[in-house]
Design a protein around this motif. Structure first.
Motif, PDB file in Angstrom:
ATOM      1  N   HIS A  82       0.792  -1.227   0.000  1.00 34.35           N
ATOM      2  CA  HIS A  82       0.000   0.000   0.000  1.00 34.35           C
ATOM      3  C   HIS A  82       0.827   1.280   0.000  1.00 34.35           C
ATOM      4  O   HIS A  82       0.364   2.307  -0.495  1.00 34.35           O
ATOM      5  CB  HIS A  82      -0.971   0.000   1.191  1.00 34.35           C
ATOM      6  N   ILE A  83       2.016   1.261   0.559  1.00 36.46           N
ATOM      7  CA  ILE A  83       2.838   2.474   0.642  1.00 36.46           C
ATOM      8  C   ILE A  83       4.142   2.322  -0.133  1.00 36.46           C
ATOM      9  O   ILE A  83       4.461   3.123  -1.006  1.00 36.46           O
ATOM     10  CB  ILE A  83       3.163   2.838   2.116  1.00 36.46           C
ATOM     11  N   LEU A  84       4.903   1.284   0.175  1.00 35.64           N
ATOM     12  CA  LEU A  84       6.246   1.167  -0.400  1.00 35.64           C
ATOM     13  C   LEU A  84       6.244   0.826  -1.885  1.00 35.64           C
ATOM     14  O   LEU A  84       7.068   1.337  -2.634  1.00 35.64           O
ATOM     15  CB  LEU A  84       7.081   0.174   0.399  1.00 35.64           C
ATOM     16  N   LYS A  85       5.329  -0.019  -2.337  1.00 35.13           N
ATOM     17  CA  LYS A  85       5.279  -0.317  -3.766  1.00 35.13           C
ATOM     18  C   LYS A  85       4.994   0.948  -4.574  1.00 35.13           C
ATOM     19  O   LYS A  85       5.717   1.248  -5.529  1.00 35.13           O
ATOM     20  CB  LYS A  85       4.273  -1.423  -4.065  1.00 35.13           C
ATOM     21  N   PRO A  86       3.971   1.747  -4.224  1.00 38.37           N
ATOM     22  CA  PRO A  86       3.758   2.989  -4.979  1.00 38.37           C
ATOM     23  C   PRO A  86       4.930   3.965  -4.826  1.00 38.37           C
ATOM     24  O   PRO A  86       5.282   4.674  -5.775  1.00 38.37           O
ATOM     25  CB  PRO A  86       2.479   3.587  -4.396  1.00 38.37           C
ATOM     26  N   MET A  87       5.549   4.002  -3.626  1.00 34.61           N
ATOM     27  CA  MET A  87       6.684   4.893  -3.427  1.00 34.61           C
ATOM     28  C   MET A  87       7.853   4.485  -4.332  1.00 34.61           C
ATOM     29  O   MET A  87       8.454   5.326  -5.005  1.00 34.61           O
ATOM     30  CB  MET A  87       7.145   4.880  -1.972  1.00 34.61           C
ATOM     31  N   LEU A  88       8.176   3.202  -4.337  1.00 35.96           N
ATOM     32  CA  LEU A  88       9.267   2.735  -5.187  1.00 35.96           C
ATOM     33  C   LEU A  88       8.951   2.962  -6.661  1.00 35.96           C
ATOM     34  O   LEU A  88       9.826   3.348  -7.438  1.00 35.96           O
ATOM     35  CB  LEU A  88       9.562   1.256  -4.913  1.00 35.96           C
ATOM     36  N   GLY A  89       7.700   2.758  -7.041  1.00 36.25           N
ATOM     37  CA  GLY A  89       7.301   3.039  -8.426  1.00 36.25           C
ATOM     38  C   GLY A  89       7.501   4.505  -8.778  1.00 36.25           C
ATOM     39  O   GLY A  89       8.012   4.838  -9.855  1.00 36.25           O
ATOM     40  N   PHE A  90       7.114   5.394  -7.870  1.00 38.58           N
ATOM     41  CA  PHE A  90       7.310   6.832  -8.074  1.00 38.58           C
ATOM     42  C   PHE A  90       8.795   7.150  -8.210  1.00 38.58           C
ATOM     43  O   PHE A  90       9.215   7.868  -9.117  1.00 38.58           O
ATOM     44  CB  PHE A  90       6.703   7.614  -6.908  1.00 38.58           C
ATOM     45  N   LEU A  91       9.607   6.631  -7.295  1.00 38.45           N
ATOM     46  CA  LEU A  91      11.049   6.921  -7.317  1.00 38.45           C
ATOM     47  C   LEU A  91      11.700   6.388  -8.586  1.00 38.45           C
ATOM     48  O   LEU A  91      12.515   7.072  -9.204  1.00 38.45           O
ATOM     49  CB  LEU A  91      11.722   6.336  -6.072  1.00 38.45           C
ATOM     50  N   ILE A  92      11.335   5.179  -8.981  1.00 36.09           N
ATOM     51  CA  ILE A  92      11.900   4.599 -10.201  1.00 36.09           C
ATOM     52  C   ILE A  92      11.515   5.439 -11.411  1.00 36.09           C
ATOM     53  O   ILE A  92      12.356   5.742 -12.260  1.00 36.09           O
ATOM     54  CB  ILE A  92      11.432   3.141 -10.377  1.00 36.09           C
ATOM     55  N   SER A  93      10.256   5.842 -11.496  1.00 41.01           N
ATOM     56  CA  SER A  93       9.794   6.592 -12.673  1.00 41.01           C
ATOM     57  C   SER A  93      10.465   7.952 -12.794  1.00 41.01           C
ATOM     58  O   SER A  93      10.497   8.536 -13.870  1.00 41.01           O
ATOM     59  CB  SER A  93       8.271   6.757 -12.636  1.00 41.01           C
ATOM     60  N   ARG A  94      11.001   8.468 -11.699  1.00 34.41           N
ATOM     61  CA  ARG A  94      11.672   9.773 -11.730  1.00 34.41           C
ATOM     62  C   ARG A  94      13.177   9.658 -11.527  1.00 34.41           C
ATOM     63  O   ARG A  94      13.872  10.639 -11.328  1.00 34.41           O
ATOM     64  CB  ARG A  94      11.076  10.692 -10.669  1.00 34.41           C
ATOM     65  N   ASN A  95      13.674   8.412 -11.539  1.00 35.32           N
ATOM     66  CA  ASN A  95      15.107   8.161 -11.362  1.00 35.32           C
ATOM     67  C   ASN A  95      15.634   8.783 -10.070  1.00 35.32           C
ATOM     68  O   ASN A  95      16.736   9.310 -10.021  1.00 35.32           O
ATOM     69  CB  ASN A  95      15.900   8.650 -12.580  1.00 35.32           C
ATOM     70  N   SER A  96      14.805   8.743  -9.032  1.00 34.39           N
ATOM     71  CA  SER A  96      15.177   9.270  -7.725  1.00 34.39           C
ATOM     72  C   SER A  96      15.660   8.131  -6.837  1.00 34.39           C
ATOM     73  O   SER A  96      15.205   7.002  -6.981  1.00 34.39           O
ATOM     74  CB  SER A  96      13.976   9.946  -7.056  1.00 34.39           C
ATOM     75  N   PRO A  97      16.535   8.414  -5.898  1.00 35.31           N
ATOM     76  CA  PRO A  97      17.033   7.347  -5.027  1.00 35.31           C
ATOM     77  C   PRO A  97      16.044   6.979  -3.932  1.00 35.31           C
ATOM     78  O   PRO A  97      15.246   7.797  -3.494  1.00 35.31           O
ATOM     79  CB  PRO A  97      18.301   7.961  -4.424  1.00 35.31           C
ATOM     80  N   PHE A  98      16.114   5.722  -3.505  1.00 34.28           N
ATOM     81  CA  PHE A  98      15.417   5.276  -2.305  1.00 34.28           C
ATOM     82  C   PHE A  98      16.370   5.557  -1.158  1.00 34.28           C
ATOM     83  O   PHE A  98      17.507   5.100  -1.169  1.00 34.28           O
ATOM     84  CB  PHE A  98      15.093   3.785  -2.393  1.00 34.28           C
ATOM     85  N   MET A  99      15.947   6.319  -0.188  1.00 31.61           N
ATOM     86  CA  MET A  99      16.847   6.744   0.888  1.00 31.61           C
ATOM     87  C   MET A  99      16.519   6.016   2.188  1.00 31.61           C
ATOM     88  O   MET A  99      15.357   5.860   2.542  1.00 31.61           O
ATOM     89  CB  MET A  99      16.769   8.249   1.078  1.00 31.61           C
ATOM     90  N   ILE A 100      17.571   5.612   2.854  1.00 33.35           N
ATOM     91  CA  ILE A 100      17.437   4.859   4.088  1.00 33.35           C
ATOM     92  C   ILE A 100      18.395   5.423   5.123  1.00 33.35           C
ATOM     93  O   ILE A 100      19.472   5.895   4.780  1.00 33.35           O
ATOM     94  CB  ILE A 100      17.688   3.352   3.829  1.00 33.35           C
ATOM     95  N   ASN A 101      17.977   5.421   6.369  1.00 32.89           N
ATOM     96  CA  ASN A 101      18.836   5.833   7.477  1.00 32.89           C
ATOM     97  C   ASN A 101      19.267   4.573   8.230  1.00 32.89           C
ATOM     98  O   ASN A 101      18.566   4.125   9.123  1.00 32.89           O
ATOM     99  CB  ASN A 101      18.081   6.761   8.447  1.00 32.89           C
ATOM    100  N   PRO A 102      20.394   3.988   7.845  1.00 36.37           N
ATOM    101  CA  PRO A 102      20.832   2.785   8.569  1.00 36.37           C
ATOM    102  C   PRO A 102      21.599   3.165   9.830  1.00 36.37           C
ATOM    103  O   PRO A 102      22.367   4.127   9.832  1.00 36.37           O
ATOM    104  CB  PRO A 102      21.760   2.093   7.560  1.00 36.37           C
ATOM    105  N   TYR A 103      21.349   2.450  10.877  1.00 38.41           N
ATOM    106  CA  TYR A 103      22.031   2.688  12.142  1.00 38.41           C
ATOM    107  C   TYR A 103      22.631   1.376  12.637  1.00 38.41           C
ATOM    108  O   TYR A 103      22.015   0.686  13.451  1.00 38.41           O
ATOM    109  CB  TYR A 103      21.064   3.243  13.194  1.00 38.41           C
TER     110      TYR A 103
END
Length: 189
Positions: A89-110
């Protein structure tokens, strides 16, 4: 509102300031209520549309940093999954949006948050025997690499074994840039 925000807070400073990304929220999926979570991707789309209207969409990308709290666990990295409910419901559309705009998926790893006395060397990049992922046969000698591979593996795999839902364009996903936006590190002050 987004168009006015771009006009007031971005255009006066661009291109004199090297603006590359506009980040929508910070770790919204692990910190916010359902209403805010539900508006995250539409908000990203609205900001992108405002950038298009200002002819800035080729210079500035939209993304949103997330914590590793979006994952169900991180061991082994190759078997990681997104938490249920956020996946389709959230991440699939988000990843689709990011891919379609060649934007990075950003993560805060700790890596520090996930360490214990037994894994301290692993978290601090000090010599250690490493951790073997039994599925890929990769040996990780530090927690950060394992966490980042867990995120990447999660983006490739369906979240639910009874579902075939995953990111539709796997080739675009494989080319997608994953960026880490902040980490914590040991210091003496």
């Amino acid at each position: 509102f987004a168009q006015q925000w771009i006009k007031s807070y971005i255009q006066p400073y661009f291109p004199a300031t090297n603006l590359v990304w506009i980040l929508v929220g910070n770790e919204v999926l692990s910190k916010a209520n359902r209403f805010i979570i539900g508006t995250l991707v539409p908000g990203m789309q609205t900001l992108h549309a405002a950038l298009v209207g200002a002819s800035l969409d080729r210079q500035i990308q939209i993304s949103t940093p997330q914590s590793l709290g979006i994952l169900s666990a991180s061991t082994p990295p190759s078997a990681e999954k997104f938490h249920g409910g956020y996946d389709v419901h959230i991440l699939k559309p988000m990843l689709g949006f990011l891919i379609s705009r060649n934007s990075p998926f950003m993560i805060n790893p700790y890596p520090f948050f996930g360490c214990s006395e037994e894994t301290l060397d692993y978290a601090l990049f000090r010599p250690n025997s490493g951790v073997l992922d039994p599925n890929t046969k990769l040996r990780y000698t530090n927690m950060l690499d394992a966490q980042l591979d867990a995120v990447f593996s999660t983006m490739k795999l369906p979240s639910d074994s009874s579902s075939s839902e995953t990111v539709d364009d796997l080739e675009a996903l494989l080319a997608m840039e994953e960026r880490w936006t902040e980490t914590n590190s040991a210091s003496s002050g």
